[in-house]
Each structure stands twice: as structure tokens, then as C-alpha cells.
Design an enzyme around this catalytic site. Structure first.
Site, PDB file in Angstrom:
ATOM      1  N   HIS A  70      91.854  52.572  14.529  1.00 28.44           N
ATOM      2  CA  HIS A  70      93.079  51.909  14.989  1.00 28.44           C
ATOM      3  C   HIS A  70      93.242  52.253  16.467  1.00 28.44           C
ATOM      4  O   HIS A  70      93.517  53.398  16.804  1.00 28.44           O
ATOM      5  CB  HIS A  70      94.253  52.458  14.164  1.00 28.44           C
ATOM      6  CG  HIS A  70      95.588  51.931  14.553  1.00 28.44           C
ATOM      7  ND1 HIS A  70      96.308  51.120  13.719  1.00 28.44           N
ATOM      8  CD2 HIS A  70      96.348  52.113  15.653  1.00 28.44           C
ATOM      9  CE1 HIS A  70      97.466  50.820  14.303  1.00 28.44           C
ATOM     10  NE2 HIS A  70      97.496  51.417  15.474  1.00 28.44           N
ATOM     11  N   HIS A  72      94.883  51.396  20.317  1.00 32.50           N
ATOM     12  CA  HIS A  72      95.795  50.713  21.232  1.00 32.50           C
ATOM     13  C   HIS A  72      95.016  50.476  22.520  1.00 32.50           C
ATOM     14  O   HIS A  72      94.029  51.147  22.794  1.00 32.50           O
ATOM     15  CB  HIS A  72      97.039  51.562  21.469  1.00 32.50           C
ATOM     16  CG  HIS A  72      97.953  51.592  20.284  1.00 32.50           C
ATOM     17  ND1 HIS A  72      99.271  51.261  20.347  1.00 32.50           N
ATOM     18  CD2 HIS A  72      97.713  51.900  18.977  1.00 32.50           C
ATOM     19  CE1 HIS A  72      99.829  51.363  19.154  1.00 32.50           C
ATOM     20  NE2 HIS A  72      98.899  51.756  18.306  1.00 32.50           N
ATOM     21  N   CYS A 103     103.752  51.925  20.814  1.00 30.77           N
ATOM     22  CA  CYS A 103     103.914  53.330  20.467  1.00 30.77           C
ATOM     23  C   CYS A 103     105.238  53.800  21.075  1.00 30.77           C
ATOM     24  O   CYS A 103     105.287  54.103  22.270  1.00 30.77           O
ATOM     25  CB  CYS A 103     102.730  54.131  21.008  1.00 30.77           C
ATOM     26  SG  CYS A 103     102.809  55.875  20.597  1.00 30.77           S
ATOM     27  N   ASN A 112      98.834  47.371  19.999  1.00 24.78           N
ATOM     28  CA  ASN A 112      97.577  47.451  19.278  1.00 24.78           C
ATOM     29  C   ASN A 112      96.563  46.481  19.882  1.00 24.78           C
ATOM     30  O   ASN A 112      96.936  45.503  20.526  1.00 24.78           O
ATOM     31  CB  ASN A 112      97.804  47.082  17.802  1.00 24.78           C
ATOM     32  CG  ASN A 112      98.751  48.032  17.125  1.00 24.78           C
ATOM     33  OD1 ASN A 112      98.498  49.215  17.037  1.00 24.78           O
ATOM     34  ND2 ASN A 112      99.864  47.511  16.644  1.00 24.78           N
TER      35      ASN A 112
END
Length: 166
Positions: A70, A72, A103, A112
Site C-alpha cells: 500500500h 502513497h 494521511c 494513495n
């Protein structure tokens, strides 16, 4: 599914997180019964080099098939980090249409990685996703319009501009 956030840097603990510590937390989640562990570069400061180091340490503790990534895209490294992860056998990738998300506890952190950008890259690598990129771009455009924000997907922007020329 278990999540380990800030695996490559943390707004509170600093820019360097011990790969052994990430591996330990991921292993603990497996022991607790999680069948998949998502490793998140939540503030988006990772590079392919530290992504590989972190994944190799984690793969020594957790089976590769149980891992997801995952990323960003704060520093524009998300796709490169995903590519590095794919080379190590990780095949589950978290992404968000139009790069939605963010975030809240890390000022300046981007959203993301955009699903459109990931799918375009995977298509270019010959990896079948079963995702219709044109329909995905349409979905991203729809939600971006509803939210009154611009898509963060470079692929969506380029393909939309190309569509508009026709």
C-alpha cells in the site's frame, strides 16, 4: 487482513523504520490469525531500495503470498515501489481510484497511488487485471466531479486529454 502502517517512514518515529521491526509486527499479525498483511508506506517517502530491504526482511517471516503493499505517492515513488514489490513476488496491491485518500496525521502526504496508474503499468507489463481501464477512468472522473476535486491519476489526465482531442 492486518495492516502495518508507516513501514518506510513515520511522522513521529522518523524517516527510517527498522525492516526487522516491520517483519516482527507482520509476523505477530500472522500469529494472531491474519491471512493477509498489507504493508503501507503511509506517508509516501519510500524508495524502491528501502522497499526491497523491508520486503526481504518481512518475507523471511511471512509468506510472500500473504503480503500486500500500500503506497502513497507523496514523492512520486509509488509506482516504482510497486514495481520493486512485484519483482519480489508480491501480487496484491492496494490502490485508490483517482488517488483518493491521504494521511491525516502526516502533513503534506499525498493520497494513495491511483488505481488508473497501477492498472496502466500492469497492462504495460502484460499482467492481466481484468479491469477495463477506460471504465475505471470514467469512474474516477465521476467521483472526482462529485467531490469537486481533480484526479491525481496521471494516466486519467493523459487519456482524458487524448479523448477530448478526438
Amino acid at each position: 487482513r492486518g495492516y502495518v502502517s508507516c513501514v518506510l517512514g513515520c511522522p513521529y518515529e522518523g524517516a527510517t523504520i527498522s525492516p526487522a521491526r516491520v517483519a516482527s509486527v507482520a509476523g505477530q499479525l500472522v500469529e494472531l490469525g491474519c491471512c493477509e498483511i498489507s504493508l503501507g508506506d503511509t506517508i509516501g517517502i519510500g524508495t524502491p531500495g528501502n522497499t526491497v530491504t523491508m520486503l526481504e526482511a518481512t518475507q523471511a517471516t511471512v509468506e510472500t503470498e500473504m503480503l500486500a503493499v500500500h503506497f502513497h505517492d507523496t514523492y512520486g515513488q509509488a509506482l516504482a515501489n510497486i514495481y520493486a514489490s512485484l519483482l519480489l513476488g508480491v501480487s496484491t496491491i492496494d490502490a485508490s481510484v483517482s488517488g483518493l485518500g491521504g494521511c491525516p496525521y502526516a502533513p503534506g502526504a499525498a493520497g494513495n497511488v491511483a488505481t488508473e496508474d497501477v492498472v496502466y503499468m500492469l497492462n504495460g507489463m502484460g499482467i492481466q487485471t481484468g479491469i477495463d481501464l477506460d471504465k475505471l477512468i470514467d469512474a474516477g472522473s465521476f467521483i472526482s466531479n462529485v467531490l469537486d476535486r481533480e484526479s491525481r491519476s496521471k494516466v486519467a489526465k493523459a487519456m482524458t486529454a487524448k479523448r477530448n482531442q478526438s
